[in-house]
Each structure stands twice: as structure tokens, then as C-alpha cells.
Motif scaffolding. Structure first.
Motif, PDB file in Angstrom:
ATOM      1  N   TYR A  73       7.525  -5.203  -3.213  1.00 59.02           N
ATOM      2  CA  TYR A  73       6.670  -4.863  -2.079  1.00 59.02           C
ATOM      3  C   TYR A  73       5.688  -6.006  -1.785  1.00 59.02           C
ATOM      4  CZ  TYR A  73       8.158  -0.009  -3.034  1.00 59.02           C
ATOM      5  OH  TYR A  73       8.879   1.144  -3.247  1.00 59.02           O
ATOM      6  N   HIS A 106      11.767   2.272   5.341  1.00 59.68           N
ATOM      7  CA  HIS A 106      10.325   2.498   5.337  1.00 59.68           C
ATOM      8  C   HIS A 106       9.778   2.638   6.744  1.00 59.68           C
ATOM      9  CE1 HIS A 106       9.476   0.664   1.078  1.00 59.68           C
ATOM     10  NE2 HIS A 106      10.376   1.629   1.064  1.00 59.68           N
ATOM     11  N   GLU A 109       7.608   8.654   3.204  1.00 54.46           N
ATOM     12  CA  GLU A 109       6.874   8.376   1.972  1.00 54.46           C
ATOM     13  C   GLU A 109       6.189   7.017   2.020  1.00 54.46           C
ATOM     14  OE1 GLU A 109       7.693   7.939  -2.877  1.00 54.46           O
ATOM     15  OE2 GLU A 109       9.353   8.248  -1.477  1.00 54.46           O
ATOM     16  N   HIS A 110       6.901   6.000   2.508  1.00 61.01           N
ATOM     17  CA  HIS A 110       6.390   4.630   2.544  1.00 61.01           C
ATOM     18  C   HIS A 110       6.033   4.247   3.979  1.00 61.01           C
ATOM     19  CE1 HIS A 110       8.937   4.739  -1.088  1.00 61.01           C
ATOM     20  NE2 HIS A 110       8.024   3.926  -1.598  1.00 61.01           N
ATOM     21  N   TRP A 122       4.267   0.966   6.110  1.00 55.54           N
ATOM     22  CA  TRP A 122       3.684  -0.370   6.213  1.00 55.54           C
ATOM     23  C   TRP A 122       2.674  -0.372   7.366  1.00 55.54           C
ATOM     24  CZ3 TRP A 122       4.751  -4.345   2.835  1.00 55.54           C
ATOM     25  CH2 TRP A 122       5.828  -4.146   1.964  1.00 55.54           C
ATOM     26  N   LEU A 164       1.083  -1.741   2.299  1.00 55.97           N
ATOM     27  CA  LEU A 164       2.047  -0.669   2.114  1.00 55.97           C
ATOM     28  C   LEU A 164       1.337   0.533   1.509  1.00 55.97           C
ATOM     29  CD1 LEU A 164       4.902   0.522   2.084  1.00 55.97           C
ATOM     30  CD2 LEU A 164       5.191  -0.454  -0.209  1.00 55.97           C
ATOM     31  N   ARG A 223       1.915   4.429   0.072  1.00 53.12           N
ATOM     32  CA  ARG A 223       2.912   5.386  -0.420  1.00 53.12           C
ATOM     33  C   ARG A 223       2.247   6.748  -0.515  1.00 53.12           C
ATOM     34  NH1 ARG A 223       5.626   3.169  -5.419  1.00 53.12           N
ATOM     35  NH2 ARG A 223       3.651   3.712  -6.430  1.00 53.12           N
TER      36      ARG A 223
END
Length: 263
Positions: free
Chosen positions: A10, A66, A81-82, A84, A108, A110
């Protein structure tokens, strides 16, 4: 074979994305810019858009599942969930006028919590990075917030919202109160850099109203991982939905909140 550490991947992606945007910004810096208006004093240039496209391209190639939340309209839900969170060019007004204070910011989150951040100032080649639980760094050197414990000796930073001409809640009264209670205040025009500078001990504290997640996300983690504190103006922990922000070396945090509450 042991799978690669996901946080390392990441962070590498965040760094690559920031550097891709930085190359675009550095190459065009100082040239005349075609400026559009998103609001009365809220600007956007083709470099903002090109920088965002470059960042999104890097991230999408590495993590196509993502989600993305980016200032200039790049958005996707992704896996839920993710996420950016991207400011492709923080300090657009500065950039458009050749004032060399600007950066790219990539974080990022989460499950709503920022876990990785990178902020890059391409003209100085200063790369601020953080991974939750692993510290904050500037070009590989660990960061620590300042040790200043007195507000009257504190070096602070702030900014003003884009609706300053229309709203009474425009930070001017706060600025006046702090100006008579601290050592000095700077208003450089790039919140992500201001927050990164708190993490680096260059500033002792920062406050601002009406920020957006992309202004704060990456550098909020720098502050925390460097030993500082970031909250809303009521003192509660900062999260992606908080727009009025106070960040500090933790030692002067209560004093800063006290000045803001006095208003």
C-alpha cells in the motif's frame, strides 16, 4: 513463499502515485496555467486533473478492487473496505501563481480508518510517509513532533475556507485570537503540508475550518505517528467525516482548544 506485507505494498503504491503526480507538477511549474473556477475563489487547473489521472492510474493498476475518493471527481465504491483518499494538487492557487508551496496527498483508509499516507512536495523532493503503528518519516528519517509546551511560544499554521466572503464562520475571529496568544502564525495555503510540518516539528500546531477528507487524510496519520494529536474542534478524535480540525504536538493541544472554545 511468504506473501508480501500488504501495508508495504500500500505504501509503495501511495509513494509511486505521489511521485507520478509530482513529475507532472514539477515539469509544468512556472508556466502559465489555464484556471477554471469551481467556486468564487476555489480554483482548478489542467495540472490538478492530470495529476489526479496519474494517481488514479497507479492505484487502479495495483488495487483495482479498491475504492477511490479524489478531489477532482475521481470516485469509485470499490470493495467497500479499502478507500484511497486523494488530493492530487493541494495548493492549486499557489501553483497557478508560481508560489512554490503545494503537494500531492494520497491516503488509504481501511474500514474508515487511515492506515497509510504519503504527502509529496516535488520542488523540494520532500516525501512524508506514514504507516499506522510503524511511525512517520521524511525521506526515510523518522519524524517527531516538537517539544514546545507553551502556546505563547508556539509557531502555528492555519487557513481560511473558500466561502470566506459569504460566511461569518470564516476563521478570521479565531485567527485574531491566536495572533495575540502565540509566537506567530503562517497561512501558506496547503493544509496537507501544514499538517506534515506539524509532524516534522516545523509547526507546533495547526487548525482550520471546513476542510475535506482529501485535505487531511494522509497527513493526519503523519501527525499521529509522529507523536502528535489531531481532533475536531470539540476535542473528539478526528475521522474522515470531521471537517473542523485541530492538530498539534499534543503538548499545546488543550491550550489551542481553549482558545477556539472561547470564541
Amino acid at each position: 513463499m511468504t506473501p508480501p506485507n500488504p501495508e508495504a505494498r500500500y505504501l509503495a503504491t501511495a509513494i509511486a502515485a505521489c511521485r507520478a503526480a509530482g513529475r507532472i507538477q514539477r515539469a509544468a511549474f512556472g508556466a502559465a496555467q489555464v484556471v477554471e473556477h469551481k467556486g468564487e475563489i476555489d480554483l482548478v487547473t489542467r495540472i490538478d486533473k492530470r495529476s489526479e489521472a496519474a494517481i488514479v492510474r497507479v492505484i487502479s493498476r495495483a488495487f483495482p478492487a479498491h475504492g477511490i475518493l479524489a478531489e477532482e471527481g475521481g470516485a469509485s465504491d470499490g470493495d467497500g473496505e479499502h478507500l484511497w483518499v486523494i488530493d492530487p494538487l493541494d495548493g492549486t492557487t499557489n501553483y497557478s501563481r508560481g508560489f512554490p508551496i503545494f503537494c500531492s496527498s494520497v491516503a488509504l483508509a481501511r474500514d474508515g480508518r487511515v492506515i497509510v499516507g504519503a504527502v509529496y512536495h516535488p520542488l523540494l523532493d520532500e516525501l512524508f510517509t506514514a504507516v499506522r503503528g510503524l511511525g512517520a518519516f521524511l525521506n526515510g528519517k523518522r519524524l517527531r513532533v516538537s517539544a514546545q509546551g507553551r502556546l505563547d511560544q508556539a509557531f502555528l499554521a492555519t487557513g481560511f475556507p473558500y466561502d470566506i466572503r459569504r460566511s461569518r464562520r470564516n476563521n478570521i475571529a479565531n485567527f485574531a485570537r491566536f495572533a495575540t496568544r502565540c509566537l506567530a502564525i503562517r497561512r501558506a495555503g496547503a493544509a496537507a503540508l501544514d499538517l506534515s510540518y506539524v509532524a516534522a516539528g516545523r509547526f507546533d500546531g495547526f487548525w482550520e475550518l471546513k476542510l475535506r477528507p482529501w485535505d487531511i487524510a494522509a497527513a493526519s496519520l503523519m501527525v499521529e505517528e509522529a507523536g502528535g494529536r489531531i481532533t475536531g474542534m470539540g476535542g473528539r478524535a478526528w475521522h474522515l467525516g470531521v471537517r473542523d480540525v485541530v492538530a498539534s504536538n499534543a503538548r499545546i493541544h488543550g491550550q489551542m482548544l481553549g482558545v477556539l472554545r472561547a470564541g
